[in-house]
Structures are given as structure tokens and as C-alpha cells.
Design a protein around this motif. Structure first.
Motif, PDB file in Angstrom:
ATOM      1  N   ASP A  61       4.740   1.222   1.206  1.00 51.14           N
ATOM      2  CA  ASP A  61       5.098   0.823   2.567  1.00 51.14           C
ATOM      3  C   ASP A  61       6.142  -0.290   2.554  1.00 51.14           C
ATOM      4  OD1 ASP A  61       3.738  -1.555   1.986  1.00 51.14           O
ATOM      5  OD2 ASP A  61       1.913  -0.946   3.032  1.00 51.14           O
ATOM      6  N   ASN A  62       6.408  -0.835   3.720  1.00 52.50           N
ATOM      7  CA  ASN A  62       7.480  -1.826   3.869  1.00 52.50           C
ATOM      8  C   ASN A  62       7.180  -3.157   3.193  1.00 52.50           C
ATOM      9  OD1 ASN A  62       9.162  -0.125   5.360  1.00 52.50           O
ATOM     10  ND2 ASN A  62       8.181  -0.681   7.295  1.00 52.50           N
ATOM     11  N   THR A 111      -3.679  -0.414  -8.362  1.00 47.36           N
ATOM     12  CA  THR A 111      -5.083  -0.130  -8.074  1.00 47.36           C
ATOM     13  C   THR A 111      -5.193   1.264  -7.484  1.00 47.36           C
ATOM     14  OG1 THR A 111      -5.505  -2.479  -7.595  1.00 47.36           O
ATOM     15  CG2 THR A 111      -7.133  -0.890  -6.824  1.00 47.36           C
ATOM     16  N   PHE A 112      -5.794   2.171  -8.260  1.00 49.31           N
ATOM     17  CA  PHE A 112      -6.093   3.507  -7.766  1.00 49.31           C
ATOM     18  C   PHE A 112      -7.531   3.572  -7.251  1.00 49.31           C
ATOM     19  CE2 PHE A 112      -2.794   4.523 -11.030  1.00 49.31           C
ATOM     20  CZ  PHE A 112      -1.853   5.054 -10.182  1.00 49.31           C
ATOM     21  N   ASP A 113      -8.386   2.674  -7.786  1.00 50.66           N
ATOM     22  CA  ASP A 113      -9.803   2.665  -7.451  1.00 50.66           C
ATOM     23  C   ASP A 113     -10.247   1.210  -7.331  1.00 50.66           C
ATOM     24  OD1 ASP A 113     -12.546   2.811  -7.301  1.00 50.66           O
ATOM     25  OD2 ASP A 113     -12.800   4.133  -9.012  1.00 50.66           O
ATOM     26  N   ALA A 125      -4.648   7.299  -2.110  1.00 51.13           N
ATOM     27  CA  ALA A 125      -4.220   5.950  -1.712  1.00 51.13           C
ATOM     28  C   ALA A 125      -4.052   5.065  -2.941  1.00 51.13           C
ATOM     29  CB  ALA A 125      -5.238   5.342  -0.760  1.00 51.13           C
ATOM     30  N   VAL A 126      -3.058   4.192  -2.878  1.00 48.03           N
ATOM     31  CA  VAL A 126      -2.766   3.312  -4.006  1.00 48.03           C
ATOM     32  C   VAL A 126      -2.318   1.953  -3.491  1.00 48.03           C
ATOM     33  CG1 VAL A 126      -0.364   4.096  -4.137  1.00 48.03           C
ATOM     34  CG2 VAL A 126      -1.440   3.109  -6.151  1.00 48.03           C
ATOM     35  N   LYS A 127      -2.625   0.912  -4.255  1.00 44.86           N
ATOM     36  CA  LYS A 127      -2.108  -0.425  -3.974  1.00 44.86           C
ATOM     37  C   LYS A 127      -1.311  -0.885  -5.185  1.00 44.86           C
ATOM     38  CE  LYS A 127      -5.766  -1.902  -0.805  1.00 44.86           C
ATOM     39  NZ  LYS A 127      -6.875  -2.860  -0.581  1.00 44.86           N
ATOM     40  N   VAL A 128      -0.130  -1.405  -4.932  1.00 45.25           N
ATOM     41  CA  VAL A 128       0.749  -1.855  -6.012  1.00 45.25           C
ATOM     42  C   VAL A 128       1.122  -3.315  -5.751  1.00 45.25           C
ATOM     43  CG1 VAL A 128       2.933  -1.509  -7.210  1.00 45.25           C
ATOM     44  CG2 VAL A 128       1.655   0.460  -6.355  1.00 45.25           C
ATOM     45  N   GLU A 129       0.828  -4.160  -6.719  1.00 44.28           N
ATOM     46  CA  GLU A 129       1.127  -5.589  -6.595  1.00 44.28           C
ATOM     47  C   GLU A 129       2.243  -5.963  -7.563  1.00 44.28           C
ATOM     48  OE1 GLU A 129      -0.640  -9.744  -8.153  1.00 44.28           O
ATOM     49  OE2 GLU A 129      -2.117  -8.234  -7.587  1.00 44.28           O
ATOM     50  N   GLY A 130       3.284  -6.571  -7.025  1.00 42.14           N
ATOM     51  CA  GLY A 130       4.382  -6.965  -7.885  1.00 42.14           C
ATOM     52  C   GLY A 130       5.674  -7.066  -7.079  1.00 42.14           C
ATOM     53  N   SER A 133       0.846  -1.191   0.000  1.00 39.72           N
ATOM     54  CA  SER A 133       0.000   0.000   0.000  1.00 39.72           C
ATOM     55  C   SER A 133       0.883   1.242   0.000  1.00 39.72           C
ATOM     56  CB  SER A 133      -0.904   0.008   1.230  1.00 39.72           C
ATOM     57  OG  SER A 133      -1.773  -1.101   1.220  1.00 39.72           O
ATOM     58  N   GLY A 134       0.308   2.349  -0.410  1.00 41.62           N
ATOM     59  CA  GLY A 134       1.076   3.586  -0.427  1.00 41.62           C
ATOM     60  C   GLY A 134       0.223   4.758  -0.823  1.00 41.62           C
ATOM     61  N   THR A 135       0.876   5.848  -1.153  1.00 37.01           N
ATOM     62  CA  THR A 135       0.184   7.068  -1.570  1.00 37.01           C
ATOM     63  C   THR A 135       0.871   7.670  -2.783  1.00 37.01           C
ATOM     64  OG1 THR A 135       1.512   8.391  -0.048  1.00 37.01           O
ATOM     65  CG2 THR A 135      -0.632   7.625   0.751  1.00 37.01           C
ATOM     66  N   VAL A 136       0.123   8.432  -3.543  1.00 37.33           N
ATOM     67  CA  VAL A 136       0.666   9.166  -4.684  1.00 37.33           C
ATOM     68  C   VAL A 136       1.401  10.388  -4.156  1.00 37.33           C
ATOM     69  CG1 VAL A 136       0.096  10.466  -6.761  1.00 37.33           C
ATOM     70  CG2 VAL A 136      -1.146   8.352  -6.226  1.00 37.33           C
ATOM     71  N   THR A 137       2.659  10.525  -4.533  1.00 39.77           N
ATOM     72  CA  THR A 137       3.463  11.653  -4.038  1.00 39.77           C
ATOM     73  C   THR A 137       3.698  12.725  -5.097  1.00 39.77           C
ATOM     74  OG1 THR A 137       5.490  10.433  -4.577  1.00 39.77           O
ATOM     75  CG2 THR A 137       4.647  10.238  -2.329  1.00 39.77           C
TER      76      THR A 137
END
Length: 440
Positions: A239-240, A254-256, A299-304, A218-222
Motif C-alpha cells: 500500500d501507500n 510477516t506472512f503469519d 495478506a502480508v506486512k513488510v517493514e523496511g 500492508s499488502g498482498t501476495v500477487t
């Protein structure tokens, strides 16, 4: 992909053939009815086997990236296993409904193979499995049509596609309950059980929402920039849970939650600070309006990360030729960004194909990065300036009889054109690497 699918088809066909030899295949029927019955069994076996493979591959098994050549190849195999599986289901339906009627009209019911008799619970389950198989067949056929119909909205397709695990479980029940009893004492029964277990695992794994969870951060758009009207640069701080990435890899973003995850190549090198950036081209309804819906702090989710478009996989003994077309430049931006941090003696010709080199948002960045890397020779090809890339341009960089390794990311049409032309003039001296980045 072709080897895996071909091997599966061959193994299933061999197991079916072993059963035919072991049982004699006749079962008291005449030849036309026997052929029809065995065609029914074989088409059904091939269909459920391919669908089981597709269902298992939908879990994104990262350990298969090495043997299959990357998650893009895993998804391509998943896609074609599904297409072929539904195609054999169509054959299965035609043999059941059409060929049976034709035989009845031509030779009558005489010589038809007697049906196995069941009573009680088994009879009820077989009747239910037959009905469920027919309902599921019509639905997966409709799903195949909208999958191949590229103009069908992705968002709607994604929602429809989420029903596939349930449909697969219906088809798996149909296959298990209606398979001949003698199959379970033959190798073909073991094969059905193994493939069915893999497919059921994939279906349940999907239904409980486990796909990709272990590789999700998880993270955020900066930061958000728009270097061109149809290109959006998005930088995210994760995040970690983010395990880092290699230049050239991609991730599902995933933005939405309603829209779901979309794959994008990571356009920045890994600096160990869990910051990643993406260059997003406006290619559809979702990406065209993304810039209006995103803001810093979103908020954003990034998988990989996934993928094997990796500079570390280059053959050091081969001459390097890198070709980028349009937004296909993103993995090479990450490569060049990485080389800025750890300068090496990498030598390559980088060809960048764009519509208009004068207004292209990436030309200045490419020129600046390559200026600091003497071993990278940059060639810009602007279509509006009459600088279309040809196979002759690629071959001109070749040093005598030395083999060349081509790393390509861009439009499929350009890739096919170059492959054909290089095949004619290259005499096997070119090895072509390309991501299959079409996930639908």
C-alpha cells in the motif's frame, strides 16, 4: 560495532574509576573485601550498561544505520551487547555468591564493608529489587543459552525473546536501587541514569508494540513461483505506506502473525509501483513449508526498507568485484535489475558461487541481465563442476595496483576464507563489504 562496544566499556569503567578515586574505595573495609565490593559494582555497571544498549538498539533506530553501517550491523551490535551484558551478569553473580563465600572461608567476616542502612519504603524496595534481579538473572542466562543454541526452534525462541523487555525492567530496578548512594553525586550516577533511560525507553517501546510500526506497509501476495525445490519467489503489492527502496536493501516480512517477522533481501529494483519480490531459500522449518501455506491474495506486512548494501555507496575510483554465494545472489539481482532501467557505465566482475550451475535457478537470469550490461563480467562457479572460487580468481580481475572494492553476500565460511587469502596476497588493496545478516 567493536568501536561502539569498546567505547561504552571504557566510559563505564572510567566513570567507575572516578568514583573509586573520589570516595577512596575503602568504606571501612580491608583490601580483599574492598576488591570484591568494587568488582561487584564494576561488573554490575558493565552488565546493565550493555543490556541498556541492547534494549535501545532493539527498537531498530533507522538513524543509526549510517554510523553503524546498516540495520544488520545495528542488530549485530544488539546481539553482542546482549551476550556481553549477560556475561558480565554472570561475573557479577560469581563475585556476589562465590567470591564472598571464599573470603568468608579464608579470612572470615572481619574487615567486611558495612552495608548501607535503609528503613521504611526504601528498605522494602531494595529487598524487592535484590530478589527481582536474581530471578531476572537466571532467566536471561537461560535466554542466552537458547539464543546461542541454533537448533532451538526460531518460533519458540521468538516467543521467549519477547520477555526480554520485562526482564530488563527488573534488572534496571535492581541496578538503580542497589547502586551505592554516593553514585548519584558522581558522573557514574549520571551515566546510569542516561543509559537506564535509553534502555527503559526501548523496553516500553517494545512492550507497546511500536517497533518498526512507522516503517510498516500492508499488502498482498500477487505471485508465487518455485524456480527450484528449495527456492520460493514471492512478489507482493504494497500500500501507500511503502516508501520505496534502494537495490540491495532488505525488509522484515510477516506472512503469519503467530510466526512473526523474518528478514529477507529485496530481489527486485524499485519501479515506483510499490511492488517488491523476494527469493526465499528453504533454510529452516518455516521457510521449508512456506510454499505450501502461501497463495496469491495472502495478506502480508513488510517493514523496511533497511540496510546499506547499496550500489550508490560504491567507490567510483576503485575496481568493483561482486561475489554472491547461493541465495546471497538476491541483492545483486536487485542491482542488475536496477541497472536495466538506468544503464550506466558501471564496471564490475560478478562472481556467482553455486553447487550446480546446470540446475541453478538463477544462472539464466544472471546471464540474461549481464548480457544487456557490457560493463558487468559474469563468472559462474559451480562446485559440482569443479569451479570453486578462490582468492586467485578474485585477484585476477585486479587491474595493476588499482584498489579493489569487494561486495560480498553469501556463506560466512566462504567470506572468511576469501578474507584470509586476500589478506595474504592483496597487500591491503582489497576493501571488503559484507552484510552481517545473522539476526539471531
Amino acid at each position: 560495532m567493536k568501536i561502539l562496544l569498546g567505547s561504552l566499556l571504557a566510559i563505564v569503567s572510567l566513570a567507575w574509576g572516578m568514583d573509586v578515586v573520589a570516595t577512596g574505595g575503602s568504606n571501612g573495609g580491608t583490601l580483599p573485601w574492598v576488591i570484591r565490593q568494587e568488582a561487584l559494582y564494576l561488573s554490575g555497571l558493565l552488565s546493565i550498561s550493555l543490556m541498556s544498549l541492547a534494549m535501545f538498539l532493539s527498537t531498530r533506530p533507522a538513524w543509526l544505520e549510517t554510523p553503524l553501517g546498516g540495520m544488520d550491523r545495528v542488530y549485530l551490535t544488539h546481539k553482542w551487547a546482549g551476550i556481553l551484558g549477560v556475561s558480565f551478569a554472570v561475573v557479577h553473580w560469581l563475585v556476589e555468591e562465590v567470591v564472598g563465600d571464599i573470603l568468608k572461608a579464608m579470612i572470615g567476616r572481619e574487615g567486611r564493608i558495612p552495608k548501607e542502612q535503609f528503613t521504611g519504603f526504601l528498605e522494602v524496595m531494595r529487598d524487592l529489587a535484590k530478589d527481582m534481579g536474581e530471578w531476572a538473572f537466571y532467566l536471561v542466562l537461560a535466554m542466552l543459552v537458547i539464543t546461542l543454541w541454533k537448533r532451538f526452534p526460531y518460533k519458540t525462541w521468538r516467543v521467549v525473546h519477547q520477555a526480554m523487555p520485562v526482564l530488563y525492567l527488573m534488572l534496571a530496578l535492581h541496578a538503580a536501587m542497589l547502586a551505592p548512594t554516593d553514585y548519584w553525586t558522581q558522573p557514574v550516577g549520571i551515566l546510569i541514569a542516561l543509559l537506564g533511560t535509553a534502555g527503559i525507553y526501548g523496553a516500553l517501546y517494545s512492550l507497546v508494540g511500536r517497533i518498526g510500526r512507522a516503517r510498516r506497509a500492508s499488502g498482498t501476495v500477487t505471485a508465487i513461483e518455485q524456480p527450484a525445490p528449495d527456492v520460493l519467489t514471492v512478489t507482493c503489492q504494497l500500500d501507500n505506506n511503502w516508501r520505496g527502496h534502494r537495490p540491495g536493501q532488505f525488509a522484515f516480512i510477516t506472512f503469519d502473525e503467530k510466526e512473526g517477522a523474518h528478514p529477507f533481501t529485496i530481489a527486485s529494483a524499485d519501479r515506483g509501483n510499490r511492488s517488491v519480490s523476494f527469493q526465499i531459500k528453504a533454510l529452516g522449518d518455516y521457510t521449508r513449508t512456506l510454499g505450501k501455506r502461501l497463495e496469491v491474495g495472502h495478506a502480508v506486512k513488510v517493514e523496511g526498507p533497511y540496510g546499506r548494501f547499496d550500489m550508490a555507496r560504491q567507490d567510483s575510483s576503485a575496481q568493483q568485484i561482486w561475489i554472491a554465494g547461493g541465495i546471497g545472489v538476491t541483492p545483486f539481482l536487485a542491482w542488475l535489475d536496477s541497472l536495466q532501467q538506468t544503464p550506466s557505465k558501471v564496471s564490475a566482475d560478478l562472481h556467482y558461487c553455486t553447487r550446480d550451475r546446470t540446475n541453478d535457478p538463477f544462472v539464466a537470469r544472471l546471464e540474461a541481465n549481464c548480457a544487456a550490461l557490457p560493463g558487468i563480467r559474469l563468472h559462474i562457479h559451480g562446485a559440482q563442476q569443479g569451479e570453486t572460487l578462490s582468492a586467485a580468481d578474485v585477484a585476477a580481475a585486479q587491474n595493476g595496483s588499482r584498489r579493489s572494492e569487494i561486495w560480498f553476500c553469501g556463506p560466512q565460511g566462504l567470506a572468511e576464507k576469501l578474507k584470509q587469502e586476500l589478506g595474504r596476497i592483496g597487500q591491503g588493496r582489497f576493501r571488503f563489504h559484507q552484510e552481517a545478516f545473522e539476526m539471531r
